[in-house]
Motif scaffolding. Structure first.
Motif, PDB file in Angstrom:
ATOM      1  N   TYR A  24      52.675  41.764 -12.177  1.00 44.50           N
ATOM      2  CA  TYR A  24      53.013  40.529 -11.448  1.00 44.50           C
ATOM      3  C   TYR A  24      51.749  39.723 -11.160  1.00 44.50           C
ATOM      4  O   TYR A  24      51.714  38.500 -11.347  1.00 44.50           O
ATOM      5  CB  TYR A  24      53.744  40.824 -10.142  1.00 44.50           C
ATOM      6  N   TYR A  75      62.256  39.383 -11.439  1.00 44.99           N
ATOM      7  CA  TYR A  75      62.190  38.072 -10.785  1.00 44.99           C
ATOM      8  C   TYR A  75      62.916  37.004 -11.607  1.00 44.99           C
ATOM      9  O   TYR A  75      62.320  36.007 -12.025  1.00 44.99           O
ATOM     10  CB  TYR A  75      60.731  37.685 -10.552  1.00 44.99           C
ATOM     11  N   GLU A  95      61.050  34.969  -6.407  1.00 44.94           N
ATOM     12  CA  GLU A  95      61.087  36.086  -5.463  1.00 44.94           C
ATOM     13  C   GLU A  95      60.734  35.632  -4.058  1.00 44.94           C
ATOM     14  O   GLU A  95      59.990  34.670  -3.866  1.00 44.94           O
ATOM     15  CB  GLU A  95      60.120  37.188  -5.916  1.00 44.94           C
ATOM     16  N   ARG A  96      61.307  36.348  -3.068  1.00 44.77           N
ATOM     17  CA  ARG A  96      60.948  36.121  -1.666  1.00 44.77           C
ATOM     18  C   ARG A  96      59.927  37.163  -1.224  1.00 44.77           C
ATOM     19  O   ARG A  96      58.740  36.999  -1.394  1.00 44.77           O
ATOM     20  CB  ARG A  96      62.209  36.192  -0.789  1.00 44.77           C
ATOM     21  N   ASN A 101      69.847  31.077  -3.581  1.00 46.69           N
ATOM     22  CA  ASN A 101      68.915  31.416  -4.658  1.00 46.69           C
ATOM     23  C   ASN A 101      68.466  30.186  -5.429  1.00 46.69           C
ATOM     24  O   ASN A 101      67.987  30.285  -6.555  1.00 46.69           O
ATOM     25  CB  ASN A 101      69.534  32.456  -5.604  1.00 46.69           C
ATOM     26  N   SER A 124      66.879  38.823  -6.944  1.00 42.61           N
ATOM     27  CA  SER A 124      67.687  39.357  -8.051  1.00 42.61           C
ATOM     28  C   SER A 124      67.665  40.877  -7.986  1.00 42.61           C
ATOM     29  O   SER A 124      66.599  41.488  -8.071  1.00 42.61           O
ATOM     30  CB  SER A 124      67.145  38.889  -9.403  1.00 42.61           C
ATOM     31  N   MET A 178      64.833  40.534  -1.959  1.00 42.52           N
ATOM     32  CA  MET A 178      64.518  40.198  -3.341  1.00 42.52           C
ATOM     33  C   MET A 178      65.703  39.421  -3.906  1.00 42.52           C
ATOM     34  O   MET A 178      66.870  39.763  -3.668  1.00 42.52           O
ATOM     35  CB  MET A 178      64.197  41.439  -4.173  1.00 42.52           C
ATOM     36  N   HIS A 202      56.360  38.102  -2.117  1.00 40.22           N
ATOM     37  CA  HIS A 202      55.540  37.122  -2.831  1.00 40.22           C
ATOM     38  C   HIS A 202      55.784  35.673  -2.403  1.00 40.22           C
ATOM     39  O   HIS A 202      54.902  34.838  -2.569  1.00 40.22           O
ATOM     40  CB  HIS A 202      55.761  37.249  -4.338  1.00 40.22           C
ATOM     41  N   GLY A 240      60.965  46.574  -6.650  1.00 44.50           N
ATOM     42  CA  GLY A 240      61.033  45.399  -5.783  1.00 44.50           C
ATOM     43  C   GLY A 240      61.380  45.789  -4.354  1.00 44.50           C
ATOM     44  O   GLY A 240      60.825  45.248  -3.386  1.00 44.50           O
ATOM     45  N   CYS A 276      70.358  41.513 -11.862  1.00 51.80           N
ATOM     46  CA  CYS A 276      69.537  41.924 -13.012  1.00 51.80           C
ATOM     47  C   CYS A 276      70.338  42.805 -13.966  1.00 51.80           C
ATOM     48  O   CYS A 276      70.269  42.636 -15.190  1.00 51.80           O
ATOM     49  CB  CYS A 276      68.301  42.687 -12.527  1.00 51.80           C
ATOM     50  N   SER A 301      71.702  39.931  -4.711  1.00 49.35           N
ATOM     51  CA  SER A 301      70.323  40.084  -4.257  1.00 49.35           C
ATOM     52  C   SER A 301      70.106  41.518  -3.787  1.00 49.35           C
ATOM     53  O   SER A 301      71.038  42.322  -3.745  1.00 49.35           O
ATOM     54  CB  SER A 301      70.036  39.102  -3.116  1.00 49.35           C
TER      55      SER A 301
END
Length: 482
Positions: A476, A334, A338-339, A99, A296, A294, A342, A374, A300, A259
């Motif tokens: 976003y 995010y 982010e992967r 990350n 996070s 994702m 995006h 997400g 989160c 994640s």
């Protein structure tokens, strides 16, 4: 008996499995992250070993007779981390983790240096992967790069401590961007683009094959026999798939750990990097998988617990399944970029729509919902890549919350299954790989655990969530680059 060791980001988890496939006991030891600069995420590998030894001591104390009968050990671990070793196997710097977002510029450089990257590795160059990290070290820490003789992934550095062997497996190696994923072998072309060769890499074995024997001194200290096999092991998500019996094409699951991952098994290499979908090797021969990630998810909720000054159970207890949460703010999850979909290391986390009437429960719901949204974005990316699923198993720590599981089912419009022992995640899969390494068959070992709960999507709630999902996506887009 078989031991699974899962090296996570926040904890080393151990699981002891008997010859009937039953979990005998578990133990864990916490880990911490270091972030000395913005976008950086690091850990000291020696902390992983200390945590593993502490968890071993707990498990031995709780189940001494069963532990002494361990014949095979399997490894699972956080993917993409870069452990850099010199000629004496000394760790040269803290490990750069999955990350970590510092190497965004190097991703562009890698694409230029290796124009066939997408065809060979099947994935976009993202800061989380291992290869851009080495380019960053070469540029910013040239003295360290000059001393690098070996690059190991996190679980494989643990293996080095356990048996003295430098070994990895295709499922974990696929996350480096140095693997020819279709051939399940290192790519000389991709390694050369980073100033490396095969000599820097561990040898590869399949996840279910033997990848070493426990050091005699450790076997003696832990009260084990002389020939304890260590399996090739797997990246954490492939190991979780083994743990819930996701071995056939179309099988899939969601992992809610630090994640968030949506994982679907394939019988062929099926890359689609343009939508930031990952195409990796699975933990079984002749199996691959697609995955959306994702950065996070469970983290989160952990972050919000600290912010709100309350523990997870207290926050979750304040939520009602009948509450439509129409007054909840929108949360962008995010916290570390982010992967999928995006590929944006600078994506911001945010609460939007706070008022004087907003309660802590509203914000808790928003956090869980933001993670669910997400995952919905990830599922949309998988569908664009030609993958369709209607039911998904839920694994990891997030599987403990029925509220969250139902929210995900409603957001994704897909049935969510929670299995007995789902929270074990990669540790169970690792133990099963240790069992396979001793010669057991896949059919005997990789069975599906019993279903503890089934969450069917509610059409009304799905319709309500659809409008909030649209607002989530629009937010976003408006904040991107701000």
């Amino acid at each position: 008996m078989y031991l699974g060791i899962d090296l996570g980001t926040s904890e080393v988890k151990l699981l002891l499995l008997d010859g009937e496939g039953r979990t005998v006991g578990t133990a864990g030891s916490a880990l911490t992250l270091s972030s000395p600069e913005p976008l950086w995420s690091e850990q000291d590998p020696h902390d992983w070993w200390r945590a593993t030894q502490a968890a071993i001591a707990k498990l031995r104390a709780a189940h001494p007779a069963e532990f002494s009968a361990v014949r095979g050990i399997g490894l699972s671990g956080q993917m993409h981390g870069a452990v850099l070793l010199d000629a004496a196997n000394t760790v040269l710097r803290p490990a750069i983790l999955w990350n970590d977002g510092r190497s965004h510029a190097e991703c562009v450089e890698l694409g230029t240096a290796a124009p066939r990257l997408h065809n060979i590795a099947g994935n976009l160059a993202m800061p989380g992967f291992t290869a851009p990290k080495l380019l960053w070290v070469r540029k910013h820490e040239p003295e360290t790069f000059a001393r690098v003789k070996s690059v190991l992934l996190p679980k494989d550095w643990l293996r080095l401590q356990l048996c003295g062997e430098k070994v990895s497996d295709p499922s974990d190696a696929a996350g480096t961007l140095w693997l020819d994923v279709a051939r399940r072998d290192w790519s000389d072309e991709l390694l050369a683009a980073c100033g490396l060769t095969r000599a820097h890499m561990p040898r590869l074995v399949e996840s279910s094959e033997p990848g070493g024997v426990l050091r005699p001194e450790l076997a003696k200290a832990w009260g084990l026999g002389a020939e304890v096999l260590i399996a090739g092991g797997a990246g954490d998500n492939a190991a979780s798939a083994i743990g819930i019996g996701a071995t056939q094409p179309g099988d899939g699951f969601i992992s809610l750990g630090t994640s968030g991952v949506l994982f679907v098994v394939n019988d062929r290499f099926a890359p689609n990097p343009t939508s930031a979908v990952h195409a990796f090797c699975h933990a079984l021969p002749q199996r691959w998988h697609q995955m959306s990630v994702m950065l996070s998810a469970g983290s989160c909720l952990k972050w919000f617990c600290a912010l709100a000054g309350a523990d997870e159970s207290t926050l979750l207890a304040s939520l009602s399944q009948n509450d439509s949460a129409v007054n909840a703010p929108i949360f962008l999850p995010y916290l570390a970029g982010e992967r999928t979909p995006h590929n944006d290391p600078f994506a911001p986390g945010a609460f939007y729509g706070l008022t004087t009437q907003t309660t802590r429960a509203d914000c808790t719901h928003a956090v869980l919902e933001g993670v669910a949204f997400g995952l919905a974005d990830g599922l949309a990316a998988l569908r664009e890549a030609g993958t369709e699923v209607h039911a998904l198993s839920l694994v990891g720590g997030g599987a403990r919350s029925a509220y969250w599981a139902q929210l995900i089912a409603d957001a994704l419009d897909a049935e969510i299954l929670v299995h007995d022992g789902s929270e074990a995640g990669g540790a169970l899969g690792a133990a099963r790989l240790g069992w396979l390494a001793t010669g057991a068959s896949v059919d005997a070992v990789c069975t599906r655990p019993g279903i503890a709960a089934r969450h069917v999507p509610d059409p009304e709630r799905h319709a309500r969530l659809a409008s909030r999902l649209a607002r989530f996506r629009d937010l976003y887009r408006r904040l991107r680059g701000a």
